[in-house]
Scaffold this active site. Sequence first.
Site, mmCIF file in Angstrom:
data_model
loop_
_atom_site.group_PDB
_atom_site.id
_atom_site.type_symbol
_atom_site.label_atom_id
_atom_site.label_comp_id
_atom_site.label_asym_id
_atom_site.label_seq_id
_atom_site.Cartn_x
_atom_site.Cartn_y
_atom_site.Cartn_z
ATOM 1 N N ASP A 1 0.859 -1.187 0.000
ATOM 2 C CA ASP A 1 0.000 0.000 0.000
ATOM 3 C C ASP A 1 0.895 1.237 0.000
ATOM 4 O O ASP A 1 1.696 1.433 0.908
ATOM 5 C CB ASP A 1 -0.892 -0.034 1.256
ATOM 6 N N ASP B 1 -9.004 0.449 2.580
ATOM 7 C CA ASP B 1 -9.056 0.932 1.194
ATOM 8 C C ASP B 1 -10.362 0.524 0.522
ATOM 9 O O ASP B 1 -11.009 1.306 -0.165
ATOM 10 C CB ASP B 1 -7.873 0.375 0.379
ATOM 11 N N THR C 1 -3.262 5.870 -3.844
ATOM 12 C CA THR C 1 -2.118 6.506 -3.181
ATOM 13 C C THR C 1 -0.825 6.294 -3.966
ATOM 14 O O THR C 1 0.046 7.151 -3.962
ATOM 15 C CB THR C 1 -1.932 5.959 -1.754
ATOM 16 N N THR C 2 -0.710 5.132 -4.620
ATOM 17 C CA THR C 2 0.493 4.865 -5.412
ATOM 18 C C THR C 2 0.440 5.647 -6.725
ATOM 19 O O THR C 2 1.418 6.281 -7.124
ATOM 20 C CB THR C 2 0.621 3.352 -5.708
#
Length: 549
Positions: A53, A386, A86-87
């Site tokens: 994550d 998530d 987020t990545t």
Amino acid sequence: MWDSLTRESGSKVHHGNIQASKAVADIIRTTLGPRSMLKMLLDAAGGIVVTNDGNAILRELDVAHPAAKSMIELSRTQDEEVGDGTTSVIVLAGEMLHVAEAFIDKKYHPTVICRAYNKALEDALAVLDKISMSIDVNDRSMMLGLVKSCIGTKFTSQFGDLIADLALDATTTVGVDLGQGLREVDIKKYIKVEKIPGGQLEDSKVLKGVMFNKDVVVPGKMKRKIVNPRIILLDCPLEYKKGENQTNAELVREEDWAVLLKMEEEYIENLCAQILKFKPDLVITEKGLSDLACHYFSKAGVSAIRRLRKTDNNRIAKACGAVIVNRPDELQESDVGTGAGLFEVKKIGDEFFAYIVDCKDPKACTVLLRGASKDLLNEVERNLQDAMSVARNILKHPKLVPGGGATELTVSATLKHKSSSIEGIEKWPYEAAAVAFEAIPRTLAQNCGVNVIRTMTALQGKHANGENAWTGIDGNSGEIADMKELKIWDAYNVKAQTFKTAIEAACMLLRIDDIVSGIKKRQAPGASQPSKPTIETEGDADNEQMIPE
């Protein structure tokens, strides 16, 4: 006064910022997509974290460069705002800065680049609106497919529908209609994730109610299982009030001591009588409960639980329909919670857990996670958070865009086409921004282990004419496929937030042309002592330009 003032400026700063941002992007580039790598991190406490994550990885990083710190902050913003992507946001921001480097070298002014980027962002959001499709939030299979495609990139995707099911059940339970088509889903306050090592991951479930790590006060005398309990929730101590500070009482006669004790007992008896008047089966308080109160409750066949967390008490109130009362003399019949079907205390492992389940219309719930080890459970919890965020986003904004890099390719192709109509110097940075969007599908292809150039060329060819916006990369096999058939979707507001955050952050970092550091440099051992500070007179201070402390 600053002892040492270091200053860098101009293109040197731009290059430094771009390099730092690219370094952060490269750390988590390999964690994008379903075939991504895991990272093992040592946290500050010496424990280990195994995750892919983006936010969890960057949270543990300790970086010194201010631009890198700013990039890490991006993923935190994305996580708090929409909980997913987020990545992607870091990879995209890194790429935006990377393509800007060539223009900085050619002495383009950063403001020109930023203007072109902002124009590209507006057009990209317009493309998103065009290719998005609305869905029915009551269609469970569609919702499941969406949540699954969003957490398909995570470690727990190997457990199939389990996490998606848990997330969907939990978020639909706590959703509240505000009217006018708006829904409020508070996953932080009303969904508790309880991790208990042991058992199998398949034993995880969403309870129709809440559970918490407490036992009844007197296990031998109080019932541990009650069907259809009447529940009273309190926020006050059921014990004699002690003085705030030291209190001295002087007793003249021996009988006065007995009177004093009797007054204390009568006070508690009164409190308990006021509560027992409503015939409860279970009394829960956030504060203390004296032995005498326990005696009166167990005599009346009432179970009691004390010193419960405030957050847990709020969840119980939402689940069984009770109202938390601050003073027992203000109790009313409407404050009693009757919505729960069963109260039961069970032993799991070495600890006792109280369950208040089978609620009629619970607006709070507990997700019970079981698993082999703590590390596994922590990772499952991160993935579940998530998944719940994605489900919450869809319930609030039921719109979808294609996943698997298809959205980015469509945006890229449209912007490239539009760039030919832009006049002036902004044309080139605008076109570069269009190329930067391809970073996401390119990274997906890299992580699948396929021939990147061949795959990207084929994809660009398919998207060049602006038709078939749903062609993307199957993240598992690396083949080019139709995302509609594979049911690989992304939430609209996750994508929109990713684009906004990445481009705005890139613009902010490009506009920095000076880094002034006022940190004191540590002296090497054995170096000469610094000279004593000179005391400035008022006259000196007027003439000199002072640097603030």
